[in-house]
Design a protein around this motif. Structure first.
Motif, PDB file in Angstrom:
ATOM      1  N   GLN A   1       0.806  -1.497  -0.024  1.00 26.31           N
ATOM      2  CA  GLN A   1       0.117   0.013  -0.081  1.00 26.31           C
ATOM      3  C   GLN A   1       0.925   1.176  -0.104  1.00 26.31           C
ATOM      4  OE1 GLN A   1      -3.662   0.024   2.684  1.00 26.31           O
ATOM      5  NE2 GLN A   1      -3.115  -1.994   3.174  1.00 26.31           N
ATOM      6  N   ALA A   2       2.008   1.167   0.779  1.00 24.35           N
ATOM      7  CA  ALA A   2       2.768   2.275   1.091  1.00 24.35           C
ATOM      8  C   ALA A   2       3.578   2.496  -0.472  1.00 24.35           C
ATOM      9  CB  ALA A   2       3.853   2.279   1.713  1.00 24.35           C
ATOM     10  N   LYS A   3       3.794   1.692  -0.992  1.00 26.56           N
ATOM     11  CA  LYS A   3       4.489   1.765  -2.371  1.00 26.56           C
ATOM     12  C   LYS A   3       3.447   2.323  -3.352  1.00 26.56           C
ATOM     13  CE  LYS A   3       6.661  -1.840  -4.206  1.00 26.56           C
ATOM     14  NZ  LYS A   3       6.668  -3.430  -4.340  1.00 26.56           N
ATOM     15  N   GLY A   4       2.302   1.848  -3.170  1.00 28.84           N
ATOM     16  CA  GLY A   4       1.183   2.678  -4.314  1.00 28.84           C
ATOM     17  C   GLY A   4       1.079   4.068  -3.960  1.00 28.84           C
ATOM     18  N   ILE A   5       0.990   4.511  -2.705  1.00 37.13           N
ATOM     19  CA  ILE A   5       0.993   5.643  -2.486  1.00 37.13           C
ATOM     20  C   ILE A   5       2.097   6.681  -2.920  1.00 37.13           C
ATOM     21  CG2 ILE A   5       1.255   7.418  -0.545  1.00 37.13           C
ATOM     22  CD1 ILE A   5      -0.525   5.357   1.129  1.00 37.13           C
ATOM     23  N   ILE A   6       3.540   6.069  -2.874  1.00 39.50           N
ATOM     24  CA  ILE A   6       4.436   6.735  -3.488  1.00 39.50           C
ATOM     25  C   ILE A   6       4.753   6.746  -4.902  1.00 39.50           C
ATOM     26  CG2 ILE A   6       7.149   6.510  -3.649  1.00 39.50           C
ATOM     27  CD1 ILE A   6       7.162   5.387  -0.842  1.00 39.50           C
ATOM     28  N   MET A   7       4.115   5.745  -5.452  1.00 37.93           N
ATOM     29  CA  MET A   7       4.124   5.398  -6.975  1.00 37.93           C
ATOM     30  C   MET A   7       2.868   6.681  -7.534  1.00 37.93           C
ATOM     31  SD  MET A   7       3.909   1.187  -7.190  1.00 37.93           S
ATOM     32  CE  MET A   7       3.445   1.381  -8.843  1.00 37.93           C
ATOM     33  N   GLN A   8       1.944   6.916  -6.843  1.00 39.71           N
ATOM     34  CA  GLN A   8       0.900   7.795  -7.572  1.00 39.71           C
ATOM     35  C   GLN A   8       1.271   9.161  -7.141  1.00 39.71           C
ATOM     36  OE1 GLN A   8      -2.711   7.345  -5.150  1.00 39.71           O
ATOM     37  NE2 GLN A   8      -3.891   8.570  -6.579  1.00 39.71           N
ATOM     38  N   ALA A   9       2.016   9.446  -6.140  1.00 40.33           N
ATOM     39  CA  ALA A   9       2.463  10.759  -5.743  1.00 40.33           C
ATOM     40  C   ALA A   9       3.746  11.372  -6.410  1.00 40.33           C
ATOM     41  CB  ALA A   9       2.858  10.834  -4.329  1.00 40.33           C
ATOM     42  N   SER A  10       4.515  10.082  -6.958  1.00 42.67           N
ATOM     43  CA  SER A  10       5.836  10.399  -7.559  1.00 42.67           C
ATOM     44  C   SER A  10       6.133   9.908  -8.779  1.00 42.67           C
ATOM     45  CB  SER A  10       7.061  10.136  -6.682  1.00 42.67           C
ATOM     46  OG  SER A  10       7.062  10.362  -5.376  1.00 42.67           O
ATOM     47  N   GLY A  11       5.256   9.087  -9.443  1.00 40.39           N
ATOM     48  CA  GLY A  11       5.100   8.519 -10.916  1.00 40.39           C
ATOM     49  C   GLY A  11       6.488   7.869 -10.913  1.00 40.39           C
ATOM     50  N   VAL A  12       6.654   7.037  -9.863  1.00 36.71           N
ATOM     51  CA  VAL A  12       7.805   5.887  -9.938  1.00 36.71           C
ATOM     52  C   VAL A  12       7.374   4.422 -10.225  1.00 36.71           C
ATOM     53  CG1 VAL A  12       9.402   7.417  -8.613  1.00 36.71           C
ATOM     54  CG2 VAL A  12       8.120   5.802  -7.666  1.00 36.71           C
ATOM     55  N   THR A  13       8.298   3.913 -10.410  1.00 40.93           N
ATOM     56  CA  THR A  13       8.098   2.206 -10.472  1.00 40.93           C
ATOM     57  C   THR A  13       7.867   1.630  -9.356  1.00 40.93           C
ATOM     58  OG1 THR A  13      10.445   1.580 -10.617  1.00 40.93           O
ATOM     59  CG2 THR A  13       9.450   2.396 -12.731  1.00 40.93           C
ATOM     60  N   PRO A  14       7.422   0.218  -9.132  1.00 38.82           N
ATOM     61  CA  PRO A  14       7.317  -0.299  -7.911  1.00 38.82           C
ATOM     62  C   PRO A  14       8.632  -0.440  -7.260  1.00 38.82           C
ATOM     63  CG  PRO A  14       5.924  -1.265  -9.329  1.00 38.82           C
ATOM     64  CD  PRO A  14       6.654  -0.172 -10.133  1.00 38.82           C
ATOM     65  N   GLU A  15       9.740  -0.676  -7.845  1.00 38.30           N
ATOM     66  CA  GLU A  15      11.079  -1.075  -7.617  1.00 38.30           C
ATOM     67  C   GLU A  15      11.357   0.166  -7.023  1.00 38.30           C
ATOM     68  OE1 GLU A  15       9.882  -1.926 -10.388  1.00 38.30           O
ATOM     69  OE2 GLU A  15       9.882  -4.144 -10.230  1.00 38.30           O
ATOM     70  N   GLU A  16      11.364   1.341  -7.712  1.00 40.93           N
ATOM     71  CA  GLU A  16      11.894   2.469  -7.186  1.00 40.93           C
ATOM     72  C   GLU A  16      11.240   3.234  -5.856  1.00 40.93           C
ATOM     73  OE1 GLU A  16      13.309   4.575 -11.416  1.00 40.93           O
ATOM     74  OE2 GLU A  16      10.935   4.942 -10.794  1.00 40.93           O
ATOM     75  N   ALA A  17       9.969   2.892  -5.769  1.00 37.81           N
ATOM     76  CA  ALA A  17       9.113   3.264  -4.675  1.00 37.81           C
ATOM     77  C   ALA A  17       9.573   2.410  -3.243  1.00 37.81           C
ATOM     78  CB  ALA A  17       7.666   2.792  -4.800  1.00 37.81           C
ATOM     79  N   PHE A  18      10.014   1.137  -3.515  1.00 39.44           N
ATOM     80  CA  PHE A  18      10.292   0.323  -2.526  1.00 39.44           C
ATOM     81  C   PHE A  18      11.842   0.877  -2.075  1.00 39.44           C
ATOM     82  CE2 PHE A  18      12.734  -3.372  -0.654  1.00 39.44           C
ATOM     83  CZ  PHE A  18      11.902  -3.370   0.455  1.00 39.44           C
ATOM     84  N   ASP A  19      12.728   0.977  -2.970  1.00 39.95           N
ATOM     85  CA  ASP A  19      13.923   1.896  -2.621  1.00 39.95           C
ATOM     86  C   ASP A  19      13.845   3.074  -1.843  1.00 39.95           C
ATOM     87  OD1 ASP A  19      15.166  -0.354  -3.996  1.00 39.95           O
ATOM     88  OD2 ASP A  19      15.540   0.832  -5.831  1.00 39.95           O
TER      89      ASP A  19
END
Length: 231
Positions: free
Chosen positions: A182-200
Motif C-alpha cells: 500500500q505504501a509503495k502504491g502511495i509513493i508511485m501515485q505521488a511521484s510517478g515512479v516504478t514499484p522498485e523505485e518506490a520500495f527503494d
C-alpha cells in the motif's frame, strides 16, 4: 489403578489451543492423586532457566512446597539436585530434614515420593504425598510411566507453541507485506515512479530514520488515510 493413571496421563498429551504447561502440571497432580494407591495429593514443579512453575492438587501441599523452598532442604530439593527419586517412608521417623518434616506433619503428610523427570532442557519434579507411612514402596513402574507421559505432554505443548508462534509470525509478516504494498502504491501515485523505485525510497527513508520498513509503511498508510478522511 495404574491403568487408570496411564489413561489420565495419556490424555494430557492431547494438546489444544487452551493447553498450557501449567494445565499439564495441574493435570499430573490430579491424575496421581486419583490413580496412585495411597497417594492423597501431588505437586509438580517445572524448573527451567532458574525459574519454577508450581502446580498442586491441594492448597495445603503448596504450603509444604513453599516451606521447603524457603528452607532450601527437603525431598524435592534433593531430587532436583541428585536427579534421582527420593522416598520418605515415614516423615516422623526420617532424620534427613527435620525442619521440613515438621512442616509436612503439620499438614498431615506421613509418606513422600519425589520423582525428577528431565524434559528438553527442563526438569519436572513430581511429588506424591500420603497420609499413611510406607505407601510408596514400589515406585519403579510409576517412575517410568510418569517419565514417559510427562515428557510427551510437555514436548507436545512446546511443539504446539512453536507452530502457533510460527503462524503468528507469518501472519504478521503477511500483514506487513500488505502495508508495504500500500505504501509503495502511495509513493508511485505521488511521484510517478516504478514499484522498485518506490520500495527503494521506502528503504532509504527507513534507514535514515532507523525504523523498520514495515513500521514506516504503516505510518505512511495511516497518514494517507487520515488525510483522505479530512478532504
Amino acid at each position: 489403578m495404574i491403568p487408570i493413571l496411564a489413561r489420565d496421563l495419556a490424555a494430557l498429551g492431547r494438546v489444544t489451543e487452551g493447553t498450557s504447561a501449567e494445565s499439564v502440571l495441574r493435570g499430573v497432580t490430579e491424575a496421581i492423586a486419583r490413580g496412585v494407591p495411597g497417594c492423597a495429593g501431588g505437586t509438580a514443579e517445572l524448573w527451567m532457566d532458574d525459574r519454577v512453575l508450581l502446580a498442586s492438587s491441594h492448597s495445603e501441599l503448596i504450603s509444604v512446597s513453599d516451606r521447603e523452598r524457603d528452607l532450601r532442604e527437603g525431598p524435592s530439593r534433593e531430587a532436583l539436585r541428585s536427579g534421582r527419586p527420593v522416598v520418605v517412608a515415614d516423615v516422623m521417623r526420617d532424620q534427613r530434614w527435620p525442619r521440613y518434616a515438621a512442616a509436612a506433619v503439620r499438614h498431615g503428610v506421613r509418606s513422600i515420593l519425589v520423582l525428577p523427570v528431565e524434559v528438553e532442557g527442563a526438569i519436572v519434579v513430581i511429588g506424591l504425598y500420603g497420609v499413611r507411612p510406607g505407601v510408596f514402596a514400589d515406585h519403579v513402574p510409576l517412575t517410568e510411566l510418569l517419565r514417559e507421559q510427562v515428557t510427551v505432554a510437555l514436548a507436545n505443548i512446546w511443539e504446539f507453541d512453536d507452530v502457533m508462534t510460527g503462524a503468528a509470525q507469518m501472519q504478521e509478516a503477511m500483514a506487513g507485506r500488505a502495508l508495504i504494498d500500500q505504501a509503495k502504491g502511495i509513493i508511485m501515485q505521488a511521484s510517478g515512479v516504478t514499484p522498485e523505485e518506490a520500495f527503494d525510497e521506502l528503504r532509504r527513508i527507513s534507514q535514515h530514520h532507523q525504523v523498520k520498513v514495515a513500521d514506516l509503511a504503516k505510518l505512511l498508510v495511516t497518514e494517507h488515510q487520515q488525510k483522505n478522511a479530512k478532504s
